[in-house]
Design an enzyme around this catalytic site. Structure first.
Site, PDB file in Angstrom:
ATOM      1  N   LYS A 163     -55.329  19.716  45.584  1.00  0.00           N
ATOM      2  CA  LYS A 163     -56.636  19.073  45.752  1.00  0.00           C
ATOM      3  C   LYS A 163     -57.261  19.502  47.069  1.00  0.00           C
ATOM      4  O   LYS A 163     -57.583  18.693  47.932  1.00  0.00           O
ATOM      5  CB  LYS A 163     -56.491  17.557  45.670  1.00  0.00           C
ATOM      6  CG  LYS A 163     -55.885  17.052  44.376  1.00  0.00           C
ATOM      7  CD  LYS A 163     -56.830  17.192  43.199  1.00  0.00           C
ATOM      8  CE  LYS A 163     -56.373  18.232  42.221  1.00  0.00           C
ATOM      9  NZ  LYS A 163     -57.347  18.516  41.163  1.00  0.00           N
ATOM     10  N   ASP A 226     -62.108  17.975  38.307  1.00  0.00           N
ATOM     11  CA  ASP A 226     -62.252  19.006  39.331  1.00  0.00           C
ATOM     12  C   ASP A 226     -63.679  19.560  39.355  1.00  0.00           C
ATOM     13  O   ASP A 226     -64.322  19.627  40.407  1.00  0.00           O
ATOM     14  CB  ASP A 226     -61.256  20.141  39.026  1.00  0.00           C
ATOM     15  CG  ASP A 226     -61.286  21.248  40.056  1.00  0.00           C
ATOM     16  OD1 ASP A 226     -61.210  20.937  41.256  1.00  0.00           O
ATOM     17  OD2 ASP A 226     -61.375  22.425  39.662  1.00  0.00           O
ATOM     18  N   GLU A 230     -66.522  18.574  42.328  1.00  0.00           N
ATOM     19  CA  GLU A 230     -67.121  19.512  43.288  1.00  0.00           C
ATOM     20  C   GLU A 230     -68.642  19.563  43.137  1.00  0.00           C
ATOM     21  O   GLU A 230     -69.349  19.809  44.102  1.00  0.00           O
ATOM     22  CB  GLU A 230     -66.486  20.901  43.180  1.00  0.00           C
ATOM     23  CG  GLU A 230     -66.870  21.704  41.956  1.00  0.00           C
ATOM     24  CD  GLU A 230     -65.973  22.942  41.744  1.00  0.00           C
ATOM     25  OE1 GLU A 230     -64.910  23.050  42.389  1.00  0.00           O
ATOM     26  OE2 GLU A 230     -66.353  23.797  40.917  1.00  0.00           O
TER      27      GLU A 230
END
Lengths: 484, 484
Positions: A163, A226, A230
């Site tokens: 991460k 993920d 972002e």
């Protein structure tokens, strides 16, 4: 999550428990057993993630007889750098990617997304029977689903997903040499387990990378959180937010350095630190004007949630991935223009110089900035929770990665620098969604800050189960800050 | 484009000629012949486009024996309004949409995109043999391609696509009662022609709507240019531009009313008027500071072109359509927040009051505003030309619709009002891409305005073939401005 080698712990989270593995260098001795027959690991690709993982794996496996080799595309410009870091053709630890793939028991695919989309079939074709396929995010699964492909049968397919950026994966691992447990948290996923040892191999890989806290997910959940993360609070939303606030503070009469401080510097500095050390409600307690924080939170939560939900829909549907692939073709002839030329970033050096001046007092947390930021972070947390993600994944992908890794990195450089220098997929996503957040803050949230706070929304914030989940996760945090 | 009824003219455009039909009320007598056996036209839907088309068709066909009926969904809230406009159950011109579809020879599908996606199969199932299917944009083709469907065999499929909003289609038609030829330009497409008369029917429909200038396209080209255009210079880009400039002028020290005037008011007023009457190079000649115009043009052309190309890719790929359909599901539970609350729109009334004051001098065209706007318009023109669109389509979809219809409408109200009140597909697209343009102007173009102009880019602008194409199209323009 089960293991015949490592001791799995139970983390109490809202509504139940999750299995996790606490990492550390004292576990390195167990790696050969946990890797179950893997004698050679091939790391394909030498981007930040490939370099960090190849080096961490090599260091952790020193003396075990398990070798780590790096595979590069023919003519790769990275060969010299790989040699400089000790991977050489002479000792068989550097070679053509297909050759390295063909002779490895675990093949870790860390080439760029576009290359992975274009070349995965060639790589699959040369694998030895039963070799394990390793991924560090779920992109390839998304691509295979979109194109009707699949992983080859008979091969274990696992993912270990740190991460944080590759540079941090290496940096914190190095700090771990003196502070046991320093490293980047990682999620693991077992996608195919034909020989029954895939789970242990994934845990071994995660421990070898230095992960202090490994939690379980699926390739699909990892991919979604993920890519959404972002585009949301980790990069896209924070960029949109500071561009908005910098101009707003200027319009309110602040000089450029102060406007930068009240926006970017507050977010990357005291706000991130407070959340990291004391959690989200501590921010509300720390601001001088709680009412303004509450009004900003109220104004921003809805519009931010609306965009996070939109991102999630498009990522889950594959639409976002299609846009990344379409961009790949355009970028071949027309590279992306950097965004670091935006006027606010010219203030960064002055702000960082002032920061280092002993006479400069600690920056208070601006309540407007904090309200908008925290509302967006919680909007992402709530959307992930509604979509069924595990709490470990939620807090790592929405909070810990932000406040412990990315924001400190941005604090050292700046937000636009980070955007202009991250992976193509993340950079495209930030440029795609950051402006959406900016427009929502400017056109919807800021005009609404004048209205009274919504007590129900503030109450929901105070009672949000994420605070307990974050506190549980924080107990696994090593007592070291990343040095950037 | 061929016709056994109307006289087709040849328009000289860069690189060749295009066939077009010049409309006008003197052609209404030929409509029964041109409609080839159509005795009853069913217009499904009563949005702005449905209302305008049903009324224009009815008026144009008065005394011909061809009837126009309106079909609505069961329980539609539009029934009262349709009755108020003279479509009634009593005389058989108002009914259930499937009943109206079943008894019409030409079925014009003007229900909302989402409803069309959900219900087109039910409508297709009730059509009488050989009935003509009529569309006013290419959305359904995009949807059928995305879902593997198709139009039913044996039916002519035609499109008449007015290059303006429904309200304008009616308004200019009414102005055409006294000024022959006043109306909205339209493109026509023949997608399926099993009986050999589809082309004449499309031309008849276009003439009956009042189109002064009908040009030929395909459903696919129409769909692409329409959806890209509204996300680009027609709506999305102009919204992003004025949000950018308003703040920039404030930051440069302008008061709010002046900042509004130099951004929105310049674009919707003198800039649009100058382009409409004299073409694009006239803007450059009209500004006081040509060097600033050139530097702004140079700074904005590349970033704007980059986004237009991205929009085009996503529209052509179907990605943009998927995002509209995904949004439909979200919007069912969470409606879009309006963007009209952004601070600049609070200045609109003051600006419009000042505009009407005799003492207020004519507003000069701000060179910065003009350079950014014209660069974006030309970027869209160039991208459309590179992708093979016909010049009539390019100039209508990138320039004429903007300067003769949408910008005058925004001049009367404001830009955000228009965005908040346009079709769901256009509104979603504007909110999706407008912020992208804003970010590109703010973060890439404005910082680059300080650099010298690129003489090659300015030369390419001056020599751009679009000027000749626009001049040719302008000769078909009726000598009347839309009254808004």
């Amino acid at each position: 999550m089960r293991s015949s080698v490592f001791e799995i712990e139970t983390l109490t989270v809202p509504g139940g428990t999750e299995s996790i593995l606490r990492g550390g260098r004292h576990l390195f001795g167990k790696l050969p057993e946990a890797f179950h027959g893997v004698r050679r690991i091939g790391v394909l690709g030498w981007g930040p993630q490939g370099r960090a993982q190849a080096k961490n794996l090599r260091d952790s496996l020193q003396g075990t007889g398990i070798t780590v080799a790096v595979g590069l595309r023919p003519g790769s410009s990275s060969a010299d750098d790989a040699r400089a870091h000790g991977f050489t053709e002479a000792d068989g630890t550097l070679g053509d990617w297909l050759a390295v793939a063909a002779e490895s028991d675990l093949v870790v695919l860390l080439i760029a997304d576009a290359a992975l989309a274009a070349h995965h079939e060639e790589i699959f074709a040369v694998l030895r029977p039963g070799a394990t396929i390793g991924l560090s995010h779920g992109f390839l699964l998304g691509h295979l689903r979109a194109t009707g492909g699949d992983f080859p049968a008979g091969h274990p397919v696992i993912a270990v997903c740190p991460k944080g950026m590759g540079d941090s994966v290496r940096r914190l691992y190095e700090q771990g040499a003196t502070v046991n447990g320093a490293g980047i948290n990682a999620s693991v996923a077992v996608h195919a387990d034909p020989d029954g040892h895939a789970g242990d191999r994934a845990l071994a890989w995660s421990v070898a990378l230095g992960s202090p806290y490994t939690f379980e997910t699926t390739l699909q959940s990892e991919y979604r959180s993920d890519i959404v993360g972002e585009r949301g609070i980790l990069l896209g939303a924070v960029h949109g937010l500071v561009e908005t606030l910098y101009r707003q503070f200027l319009l309110d009469g602040a000089d450029p350095v102060t406007a930068y401080e009240r926006s970017t510097e507050v977010v990357t500095g005291p706000l991130a630190r407070t959340i990291s050390r004391e959690g989200l409600p501590a921010v509300r307690n720390a601001v001088a004007d709680t009412d303004l924080f509450d009004r900003a939170y109220t104004a921003a939560y809805g519009p931010a949630r609306e965009i996070v939900a939109e991102i999630y829909d498009e990522v889950a549907d594959g639409t976002e991935l299609r846009s990344v692939i379409l961009a790949g073709a355009r970028l071949a002839t027309r590279p992306m223009t950097p965004i670091g030329g935006s006027p606010m970033w010219a203030q960064g050096d002055a702000v960082r110089a002032r920061r280092r001046s002993p006479a400069h007092p600690d920056l208070p947390i601006d309540p407007l900035t904090a309200g908008l930021f925290v509302a967006t972070m919680v909007a992402q947390v709530d959307e992930f929770a509604d979509r069924g993600h595990a709490w470990s994944e939620i807090v790592n992908e929405s909070i810990i990665e932000a406040v412990d890794l990315l924001l400190p990195y941005m604090h050292a450089r700046d937000v636009a620098y980070m955007v202009d220098n991250c992976s193509v997929t993340a950079r495209l996503g930030t440029r795609r969604w950051g402006p959406r957040f900016q427009a929502a803050y400017e056109q919807i949230a800021l005009p609404a800050v004048a209205a009274p706070a919504d007590p129900k929304l503030i109450d929901a914030f105070e009672q949000n189960p994420v605070h307990a989940a974050l506190a549980a996760a924080a107990e696994l945090r090593p007592s070291v800050d990343i040095s950037v």
